[in-house]
Design an enzyme around this catalytic site. Sequence first.
Site, PDB file in Angstrom:
ATOM      1  N   GLU A 238      11.095  -3.589  13.208  1.00  0.00           N
ATOM      2  CA  GLU A 238      12.275  -3.336  12.387  1.00  0.00           C
ATOM      3  C   GLU A 238      13.563  -3.541  13.193  1.00  0.00           C
ATOM      4  O   GLU A 238      14.541  -4.118  12.694  1.00  0.00           O
ATOM      5  CB  GLU A 238      12.234  -1.907  11.825  1.00  0.00           C
ATOM      6  CG  GLU A 238      11.092  -1.654  10.845  1.00  0.00           C
ATOM      7  CD  GLU A 238       9.776  -1.307  11.532  1.00  0.00           C
ATOM      8  OE1 GLU A 238       8.796  -1.015  10.830  1.00  0.00           O
ATOM      9  OE2 GLU A 238       9.730  -1.331  12.788  1.00  0.00           O
TER      10      GLU A 238
ATOM     11  N   ASP B 265       0.803  -1.222   0.000  1.00  0.00           N
ATOM     12  CA  ASP B 265       0.000   0.000   0.000  1.00  0.00           C
ATOM     13  C   ASP B 265       0.840   1.277   0.000  1.00  0.00           C
ATOM     14  O   ASP B 265       0.292   2.381   0.054  1.00  0.00           O
ATOM     15  CB  ASP B 265      -0.962   0.019   1.196  1.00  0.00           C
ATOM     16  CG  ASP B 265      -0.242  -0.153   2.526  1.00  0.00           C
ATOM     17  OD1 ASP B 265       0.965  -0.435   2.520  1.00  0.00           O
ATOM     18  OD2 ASP B 265      -0.906  -0.003   3.577  1.00  0.00           O
TER      19      ASP B 265
END
Length: 378
Positions: free
Chosen positions: A324, A239
């Site tokens: 992350e 997206d």
Amino acid sequence: MNGVAVHSALVCTETHNAICNIHNEATGKDLLISALNLYTSLTHQQVIMRMRLKLKTVFVLYFMVSLLGLIYALMQLGQRCDCRDHAKSKDQQISQLRGELQKLQEHIKTSQLSKKTDVPRIYVITPTYARLVQKAELTRLSHTFLHVPQLHWIVVEDAPQPTPLVTDFLAASGLTYTHLYKLTPKDRKLQEGDPSWLKPRGAEQRNEGLHWLREMGAAAKGKEAAALEEAVVYFADDDNTYSLQLFEEMRYTYRVSVWPVGLVGGMKFERPVVEDGKVVRFHTGWRPNRPFPIDMAGFAVSLRLILTNPQARFDGDAQMGFLESSFLQHLVTMDDLEPKADLCTKVLVWHTRTEKPKMKREDALQKQGLGSDPDVEV
């Protein structure tokens, strides 16, 4: 005797009269011709005179207009002129020409790269899941990737098996791709109404993509293995919005390259802060003390580094904002980060999101048995 004389006299008289008449007729014709010639000559002279008068009139008018223009120009000498509009227009033209030149240079660069096969390959891992906008998102993303040379797209579905929609889509995409699937455990899935930040998303799918790369790396030999040494891995959500320049920035990554991400974390952008060519901290609005306070779209990793660090993976149980970091902390320290995008001053990727479609009318029609044809793929 007298009768003869009279008769002779009469004949002579008639003859004289006839000759006079002939002479008179000839003289009349000559006069008529002369008159016509005189009229023609006069008419021709009049036409010439009129033409001369018209030419003189035109010349005089032209001279007067030129004289007035010269007088006006002389009057303007020494007058102050507001040249801001002219300067502004010139600046705008220069700016426009520079923009067109930059676009042309980028086009030439992309065209040249598209013909090359000796540039490092980029492996892009994209997690995806079934929803109304899935095909639309994948379509938009694939059209970007079609312009990137030497790109291998690894699409990992959050599903127990490959779906026909994604299978058919990838087959028609025109891209080099690998189609994988990995179902997220139920206890790690967001439930209806949960905020998107409550649980990490896509961890299992990204790890599946890493697993495939490691298996491929273990089986590679010769030139293929040497090519993998220079390859780069990037995690691209379906997206987001990506500039083509971003992929050329990351293509030559030695360990881990980083750059800004726009429209993320409730901010205009988040980015690594660079001093003297080194990343020293991160510009972020939430928990800047995290090991790597960076968005998933803001870094790329050397495949060589991934292959030599098999323990590096995403922790599906990581707390919010630490997904992350759970991966990067096995690979590098902050000193190892390679700032790209003009030392992290340019935004080349945006954390965009597609609005969830409202299906109130569709639901109402389905209750009436009038819903859209389920065989039409959206």
